[in-house]
Design an enzyme around this catalytic site. Structure first.
Site, PDB file in Angstrom:
ATOM      1  N   ARG A 152      -5.548   6.685  -4.200  1.00 19.11           N
ATOM      2  CA  ARG A 152      -4.136   6.357  -3.973  1.00 19.11           C
ATOM      3  C   ARG A 152      -3.575   5.379  -4.997  1.00 19.11           C
ATOM      4  O   ARG A 152      -4.274   4.487  -5.485  1.00 19.11           O
ATOM      5  CB  ARG A 152      -3.974   5.718  -2.586  1.00 19.11           C
ATOM      6  CG  ARG A 152      -4.142   6.685  -1.462  1.00 19.11           C
ATOM      7  CD  ARG A 152      -3.923   6.023  -0.122  1.00 19.11           C
ATOM      8  NE  ARG A 152      -4.813   4.913   0.108  1.00 19.11           N
ATOM      9  CZ  ARG A 152      -5.349   4.606   1.295  1.00 19.11           C
ATOM     10  NH1 ARG A 152      -5.071   5.349   2.353  1.00 19.11           N
ATOM     11  NH2 ARG A 152      -6.127   3.570   1.440  1.00 19.11           N
ATOM     12  N   THR A 187       0.845  -1.207   0.000  1.00 18.89           N
ATOM     13  CA  THR A 187       0.000   0.000   0.000  1.00 18.89           C
ATOM     14  C   THR A 187       0.872   1.247   0.000  1.00 18.89           C
ATOM     15  O   THR A 187       2.041   1.206   0.400  1.00 18.89           O
ATOM     16  CB  THR A 187      -0.949   0.022   1.215  1.00 18.89           C
ATOM     17  OG1 THR A 187      -0.163  -0.021   2.403  1.00 18.89           O
ATOM     18  CG2 THR A 187      -1.906  -1.149   1.181  1.00 18.89           C
ATOM     19  N   GLU A 233      -1.478  13.023 -22.410  1.00 17.03           N
ATOM     20  CA  GLU A 233      -0.908  12.474 -23.649  1.00 17.03           C
ATOM     21  C   GLU A 233       0.451  13.086 -23.930  1.00 17.03           C
ATOM     22  O   GLU A 233       0.983  12.890 -25.027  1.00 17.03           O
ATOM     23  CB  GLU A 233      -1.833  12.823 -24.831  1.00 17.03           C
ATOM     24  CG  GLU A 233      -3.237  12.332 -24.641  1.00 17.03           C
ATOM     25  CD  GLU A 233      -4.175  12.727 -25.771  1.00 17.03           C
ATOM     26  OE1 GLU A 233      -3.760  13.493 -26.658  1.00 17.03           O
ATOM     27  OE2 GLU A 233      -5.311  12.247 -25.759  1.00 17.03           O
ATOM     28  N   GLU A 266      -2.855  -1.267 -36.684  1.00 19.48           N
ATOM     29  CA  GLU A 266      -3.969  -0.849 -35.833  1.00 19.48           C
ATOM     30  C   GLU A 266      -4.173   0.659 -35.927  1.00 19.48           C
ATOM     31  O   GLU A 266      -3.205   1.417 -35.998  1.00 19.48           O
ATOM     32  CB  GLU A 266      -3.689  -1.216 -34.370  1.00 19.48           C
ATOM     33  CG  GLU A 266      -3.697  -2.695 -34.101  1.00 19.48           C
ATOM     34  CD  GLU A 266      -3.467  -3.031 -32.630  1.00 19.48           C
ATOM     35  OE1 GLU A 266      -3.575  -4.225 -32.298  1.00 19.48           O
ATOM     36  OE2 GLU A 266      -3.161  -2.131 -31.817  1.00 19.48           O
ATOM     37  N   GLY A 299      -4.731   8.789 -14.845  1.00 22.72           N
ATOM     38  CA  GLY A 299      -4.725  10.164 -15.338  1.00 22.72           C
ATOM     39  C   GLY A 299      -6.075  10.828 -15.079  1.00 22.72           C
ATOM     40  O   GLY A 299      -6.148  12.024 -14.787  1.00 22.72           O
ATOM     41  N   SER A 300      -7.137  10.051 -15.191  1.00 25.87           N
ATOM     42  CA  SER A 300      -8.473  10.597 -14.900  1.00 25.87           C
ATOM     43  C   SER A 300      -8.545  11.048 -13.447  1.00 25.87           C
ATOM     44  O   SER A 300      -9.114  12.104 -13.141  1.00 25.87           O
ATOM     45  CB  SER A 300      -9.539   9.520 -15.143  1.00 25.87           C
ATOM     46  OG  SER A 300      -9.473   9.066 -16.471  1.00 25.87           O
ATOM     47  N   HIS A 340       0.741   4.581 -22.517  1.00 23.27           N
ATOM     48  CA  HIS A 340       1.325   5.929 -22.562  1.00 23.27           C
ATOM     49  C   HIS A 340       2.861   5.889 -22.627  1.00 23.27           C
ATOM     50  O   HIS A 340       3.453   4.824 -22.711  1.00 23.27           O
ATOM     51  CB  HIS A 340       0.787   6.748 -21.390  1.00 23.27           C
ATOM     52  CG  HIS A 340      -0.663   7.116 -21.589  1.00 23.27           C
ATOM     53  ND1 HIS A 340      -1.149   8.388 -21.443  1.00 23.27           N
ATOM     54  CD2 HIS A 340      -1.731   6.370 -21.972  1.00 23.27           C
ATOM     55  CE1 HIS A 340      -2.449   8.402 -21.710  1.00 23.27           C
ATOM     56  NE2 HIS A 340      -2.818   7.187 -22.020  1.00 23.27           N
ATOM     57  N   ASN A 372     -10.667   7.995  -2.384  1.00 22.34           N
ATOM     58  CA  ASN A 372      -9.477   7.157  -2.288  1.00 22.34           C
ATOM     59  C   ASN A 372      -8.937   6.998  -3.702  1.00 22.34           C
ATOM     60  O   ASN A 372      -9.424   6.176  -4.472  1.00 22.34           O
ATOM     61  CB  ASN A 372      -9.771   5.803  -1.655  1.00 22.34           C
ATOM     62  CG  ASN A 372      -8.486   4.995  -1.544  1.00 22.34           C
ATOM     63  OD1 ASN A 372      -7.435   5.414  -2.042  1.00 22.34           O
ATOM     64  ND2 ASN A 372      -8.543   3.849  -0.909  1.00 22.34           N
ATOM     65  N   HIS A 381      -9.263  10.110   1.600  1.00 20.20           N
ATOM     66  CA  HIS A 381     -10.268  10.158   2.670  1.00 20.20           C
ATOM     67  C   HIS A 381     -10.478  11.509   3.354  1.00 20.20           C
ATOM     68  O   HIS A 381     -11.241  11.584   4.307  1.00 20.20           O
ATOM     69  CB  HIS A 381      -9.938   9.130   3.771  1.00 20.20           C
ATOM     70  CG  HIS A 381      -9.619   7.760   3.273  1.00 20.20           C
ATOM     71  ND1 HIS A 381     -10.587   6.822   2.988  1.00 20.20           N
ATOM     72  CD2 HIS A 381      -8.428   7.158   2.990  1.00 20.20           C
ATOM     73  CE1 HIS A 381     -10.002   5.702   2.562  1.00 20.20           C
ATOM     74  NE2 HIS A 381      -8.703   5.886   2.539  1.00 20.20           N
TER      75      HIS A 381
END
Ligand SMILES: Cc1ncc(COP(=O)(O)O)c(C=O)c1O
Length: 430
Positions: free
Chosen positions: A279, A59, A193, A361, A86-87, A219, A277, A246
């Site tokens: 983390r 952790t 990006e 692709e 990243g979000s 990435h 959370n 938290h």
């Protein structure tokens, strides 16, 4: 060497042997596949991550802190707060900027200008935190937000600008910073990006009040999933450390002011704010620290490749429009985007299918025009103008891979396939 060390050595040896045998991502003429991305990690990263599992220290702890420090030094950037994507990096930045504890906090209903050509989670956190996205068009040459459109969209409600350095192409930061300065707007840079990209020799992500990065598998470097938000100030970073986990003070660098402010609560379980959370794990921190020194060589490979592709494809402009690098910018080429000219006698699906048939692709260019995505239509937002350039990218744009393992032979395969397709359509320029 004791038994444990010997076992550990054997494990490392076995991982190395396995990866040497199995991890060959070079292009092969006998099985010509050019993927959108290939893994950037191998034995060293697997060993580092496995170490966390073997020691059971998994952790968030010292390895994440070590990576954060290395990342901040690498830009250089201000203090970094590592998260699980990243979000999440975008969510954390906006959560901090809208928090009552933030300096000049954004308020519900405030408008934030975003480029139409962006990723979903560039925009969603704004809505999730009560802000109103104002979508503006891009410059069709660079694919980045058009500073003139930013200026035109500003109202008395505008408080911020969230930019995206599309595919690693730095935005026109000189113009954008000037606008932000003149209108007292907060700038956030979504660099998810654009790791390795620079503007006037300075890393993107270090210009705005906050910058965000993604370490998703595909990435420039990866921690499998992962991300980081960098801030200009320790004050913003400390707030993000609280919101990341938290609303707790446990991970702030300086707990003293909080403990003094709330002496009636036990300092070990002091929750001073709302929080999530978000983390990262020690495995991600460990992988990141091994990946980071490899970034410059990966970016260089992408850059050299993109320059050669762009110069070869030039003969077929304006039928195939490649992305122009912003003056003063150093692009880090997340992929290679192309927009078909309006007069192309074939569709984007036609060319994507033809490339797919020979193992290349392709994908659309991020979300296209985000204002056309159903998700945005459910929520209050505003669009500036007709967003026609972003729509053109949505309707006629595609990209193929430009990763660190694309070599001369892979490049020739791509160029040969494009030429064969254009010749078949009778529109190949010599
Ligand atoms: C511009 C942009 N922002 C945010 C993200 C989200 O990053 P992640 O996939 O790590 O959540 C992406 C993903 O590629 C992106 O392209």
């Amino acid at each position: 060497m004791n038994n444990r060390d010997e076992l550990r050595r054997q494990i490392s040896e076995a991982i190395r042997t396995y990866c040497e045998a199995e991890h060959n991502f070079d292009f092969s003429a006998s099985d010509p596949i050019v993927r959108l991305h290939e893994p950037t990690f191998s034995a060293e990263e697997i060993d580092a991550a496995l170490d966390c599992l073997l020691t059971t220290r998994v952790t968030m702890g010292q390895k994440v802190k070590t990576f954060e420090a290395a990342f901040s030094a690498s830009g250089p950037f201000g203090p970094g707060v590592m998260v699980n994507s990243g979000s999440s990096a975008n969510l954390l930045a906006i959560a901090a900027l809208t928090n009552p504890e933030a300096r000049d906090a954004l308020r519900p209903g405030d408008e934030v200008i975003v480029p139409a050509l962006s990723w979903s989670t560039t925009v969603w956190p704004l809505i999730q935190l009560g802000l109103v996205p104002v979508v503006v068009d891009i410059d069709p040459a660079t694919l980045n937000i058009d500073p003139n459109e930013i200026e035109a969209a500003i109202t008395e409600k505008t408080r911020g600008v969230m930019i995206v350095h599309v595919y690693g192409n730095p935005c026109d930061l000189e113009a954008i910073l000037d606008i932000c300065d003149r209108h007292s707007l907060i700038l956030v840079e979504d660099c998810c990006e654009a790791l390795g990209a620079k503007y006037e020799d300075k890393a993107v992500g270090s210009f705005g009040r906050m910058g965000t990065f993604s370490f998703y598998f595909s990435h420039h470097i990866t921690t499998l999933e992962g991300g980081i938000t960098v801030a200009q100030t320790q004050e913003d970073a400390e707030l993000m450390r609280i919101l990341r986990a938290h609303g707790w003070i446990r991970e702030v660098e300086d707990q003293k002011p909080w403990i003094e402010r709330y002496p009636e609560i036990h300092p070990r379980f002091l929750f001073v704010n709302l929080g999530y959370n978000l983390r990262a794990t020690e495995l991600q921190g460990a992988m990141g620290s091994v990946q980071l020194p490899k970034l410059p060589s990966y970016v260089e490979a992408r850059r050299q490749n993109a320059e050669k592709l762009a110069s070869q494809l030039q003969a077929n402009a304006p039928l195939l429009q490649t992305q122009s690098t912003t003056p003063q910018g150093e692009h880090s080429w997340f992929g290679f985007p192309i927009t078909l000219g309006i007069d192309a006698p074939f569709s984007v699906d036609d060319i994507m299918t033809a490339l797919g048939d020979v193992g290349i692709e392709t994908r659309p260019i991020i979300c296209g025009n985000i204002a056309r995505q159903p998700g945005l239509k459910l929520y209050p937002h505003r669009a500036q103008g007709d967003l026609s350039h972003a729509s053109a990218v949505m309707e006629r744009g595609f990209s193929f891979g430009n990763h660190q393992d694309i070599d001369h032979a892979a490049r020739d395969h791509i160029l040969g396939a494009i030429e064969a397709f254009l010749a078949d359509k009778g529109v190949l320029s010599a």
